[in-house]
Design a protein around this motif. Structure first.
Motif, PDB file in Angstrom:
ATOM      1  N   GLN A 134     -63.464 -71.333   7.641  1.00  0.00           N
ATOM      2  CA  GLN A 134     -63.219 -70.046   7.811  1.00  0.00           C
ATOM      3  C   GLN A 134     -64.452 -69.175   6.962  1.00  0.00           C
ATOM      4  OE1 GLN A 134     -61.815 -67.576   5.512  1.00  0.00           O
ATOM      5  NE2 GLN A 134     -62.187 -65.698   7.031  1.00  0.00           N
ATOM      6  N   HIS A 135     -64.992 -68.037   7.735  1.00  0.00           N
ATOM      7  CA  HIS A 135     -66.266 -67.562   6.930  1.00  0.00           C
ATOM      8  C   HIS A 135     -65.921 -65.854   7.475  1.00  0.00           C
ATOM      9  CE1 HIS A 135     -70.070 -65.822   6.254  1.00  0.00           C
ATOM     10  NE2 HIS A 135     -70.349 -66.738   5.716  1.00  0.00           N
ATOM     11  N   ASP A 136     -65.907 -64.783   6.498  1.00  0.00           N
ATOM     12  CA  ASP A 136     -65.536 -63.369   6.547  1.00  0.00           C
ATOM     13  C   ASP A 136     -66.391 -62.831   7.875  1.00  0.00           C
ATOM     14  OD1 ASP A 136     -63.625 -63.820   5.073  1.00  0.00           O
ATOM     15  OD2 ASP A 136     -64.332 -62.636   3.448  1.00  0.00           O
ATOM     16  N   SER A 137     -67.940 -63.112   7.730  1.00  0.00           N
ATOM     17  CA  SER A 137     -68.779 -62.500   8.746  1.00  0.00           C
ATOM     18  C   SER A 137     -68.504 -63.216  10.015  1.00  0.00           C
ATOM     19  CB  SER A 137     -70.213 -62.752   8.120  1.00  0.00           C
ATOM     20  OG  SER A 137     -70.514 -62.349   7.082  1.00  0.00           O
ATOM     21  N   GLY A 138     -68.348 -64.417  10.253  1.00  0.00           N
ATOM     22  CA  GLY A 138     -68.044 -65.060  11.501  1.00  0.00           C
ATOM     23  C   GLY A 138     -66.709 -64.457  12.144  1.00  0.00           C
ATOM     24  N   ASP A 139     -65.841 -64.290  11.260  1.00  0.00           N
ATOM     25  CA  ASP A 139     -64.548 -63.580  11.689  1.00  0.00           C
ATOM     26  C   ASP A 139     -64.929 -62.268  12.465  1.00  0.00           C
ATOM     27  OD1 ASP A 139     -63.309 -65.917  10.823  1.00  0.00           O
ATOM     28  OD2 ASP A 139     -62.421 -64.585   8.857  1.00  0.00           O
ATOM     29  N   ARG A 140     -65.526 -61.392  11.728  1.00  0.00           N
ATOM     30  CA  ARG A 140     -65.789 -60.145  12.246  1.00  0.00           C
ATOM     31  C   ARG A 140     -66.715 -60.139  13.712  1.00  0.00           C
ATOM     32  NH1 ARG A 140     -67.184 -55.788   8.207  1.00  0.00           N
ATOM     33  NH2 ARG A 140     -65.837 -55.798   6.684  1.00  0.00           N
ATOM     34  N   VAL A 141     -67.743 -60.992  13.875  1.00  0.00           N
ATOM     35  CA  VAL A 141     -68.408 -61.188  14.869  1.00  0.00           C
ATOM     36  C   VAL A 141     -67.469 -61.959  15.865  1.00  0.00           C
ATOM     37  CG1 VAL A 141     -70.209 -62.540  16.207  1.00  0.00           C
ATOM     38  CG2 VAL A 141     -70.548 -61.497  13.803  1.00  0.00           C
ATOM     39  N   GLU A 142     -66.725 -62.850  15.725  1.00  0.00           N
ATOM     40  CA  GLU A 142     -65.881 -63.120  16.944  1.00  0.00           C
ATOM     41  C   GLU A 142     -64.883 -62.294  17.242  1.00  0.00           C
ATOM     42  OE1 GLU A 142     -63.547 -67.356  17.640  1.00  0.00           O
ATOM     43  OE2 GLU A 142     -63.157 -66.395  15.530  1.00  0.00           O
ATOM     44  N   PHE A 143     -64.212 -61.384  16.233  1.00  0.00           N
ATOM     45  CA  PHE A 143     -63.406 -60.434  17.008  1.00  0.00           C
ATOM     46  C   PHE A 143     -63.703 -59.384  17.758  1.00  0.00           C
ATOM     47  CE2 PHE A 143     -61.869 -56.079  15.810  1.00  0.00           C
ATOM     48  CZ  PHE A 143     -60.691 -56.136  16.620  1.00  0.00           C
ATOM     49  N   LEU A 144     -65.054 -59.140  17.780  1.00  0.00           N
ATOM     50  CA  LEU A 144     -65.514 -58.146  18.615  1.00  0.00           C
ATOM     51  C   LEU A 144     -66.048 -59.005  19.916  1.00  0.00           C
ATOM     52  CD1 LEU A 144     -67.601 -55.679  16.251  1.00  0.00           C
ATOM     53  CD2 LEU A 144     -65.424 -55.116  17.440  1.00  0.00           C
TER      54      LEU A 144
END
Length: 254
Positions: A134-144
């Protein structure tokens, strides 16, 4: 323009805040059920405790067409409302039953939810995900990205739809990742006039009322206030719009 068709089916999807965890008789008292009665529509709740946004996008695309067809409805007679949850949740296909609690009402075999609290339950998939992948920046991109894809799919298939919040959103996501957020029809989000803050979330309503259960889920009064004061009026405004109008980004040729 001809009058819009009445809503004959309401389908909601999301996490425990949609599922109705901690509610007595949750199938009757969750916010989706309360709204469906106001609309005079049939109701399907696809929510699940610890459900991720990834799960919401996948399951909606998998199931919505079937619910529409089996009832003999057109897409413009169906209203889909998705409630975005925490962006760090995920799921994997394991080909075996999901043994965690708060299972959805609709069978979804083979898919297993990942959640930070499942580490304490010694769930090996969640432990590996949050400690290694899990990676915070990846979570943001994936969400959008999930939002762009689901928004486009719903619009192209002629559904009426909108999005709500389980928890208050992080406004910085929409500014930091504008190539994604500019492709979303933000006018279909509750509280769009307050963007990038949006809301209110159902959790924030419950917290303000002091009406949360032991596990921090909004209880019956919170569900009622959320629908009466916020969701009902927003949905009725949403339904006055042309059912399958393209989003601003798609009108610009994005």
């Amino acid at each position: 323009m001809a009058a819009a068709s009445p809503v004959r089916l309401l389908v909601v999807n999301g996490c425990s805040m949609t599922f109705g965890d901690e509610l007595p008789n949750r199938l009757e008292t969750c916010w989706g059920a309360l709204l469906a009665r106001r609309l005079g529509a049939d109701f399907v709740n696809l929510g699940a405790c610890a459900g991720s946004n990834h799960r919401m996008m996948r399951l909606t695309v998998e199931r919505l067409g079937g619910y529409t067809a089996e009832r003999g409805l057109r897409p413009d007679e169906v209203l889909f409302l998705g409630m975005w949850s925490r962006i760090n949740r995920f799921e994997v296909f394991a080909g075996e039953p999901d043994r965690q609690g708060g299972l959805p009402d609709i069978p979804d075999p083979g898919w297993c939810r990942l959640h930070p609290t499942y580490i304490d339950r010694h769930d090996r998939r969640s432990t590996v995900w949050y400690k290694e992948l899990q990676h915070d920046s990846g979570d943001r991109v994936e969400f959008l990205l999930q939002w762009v894809l689901l928004d486009s799919w719903l619009a192209r298939n002629g559904y009426r739809y909108g999005f709500l919040w389980a928890f208050d959103p992080d406004p910085t996501i929409f500014e930091e990742l504008r190539p994604y957020s500019e492709q979303i029809d933000l006018s279909r989000v509750i509280g769009s006039d307050r963007f990038p803050y949006g809301g209110p979330s159902v959790f924030s309503v419950g917290k303000a009322l002091g009406d949360l259960g032991p596990y921090r889920h909004p209880l019956v009064r919170s569900q009622e206030v959320f629908v009466e004061e916020y969701v009902d009026g927003w949905v009725r405004d949403l339904l006055r719009r042309e059912p399958s109008a393209p989003s601003p980004a798609r009108r610009r040729g994005a």
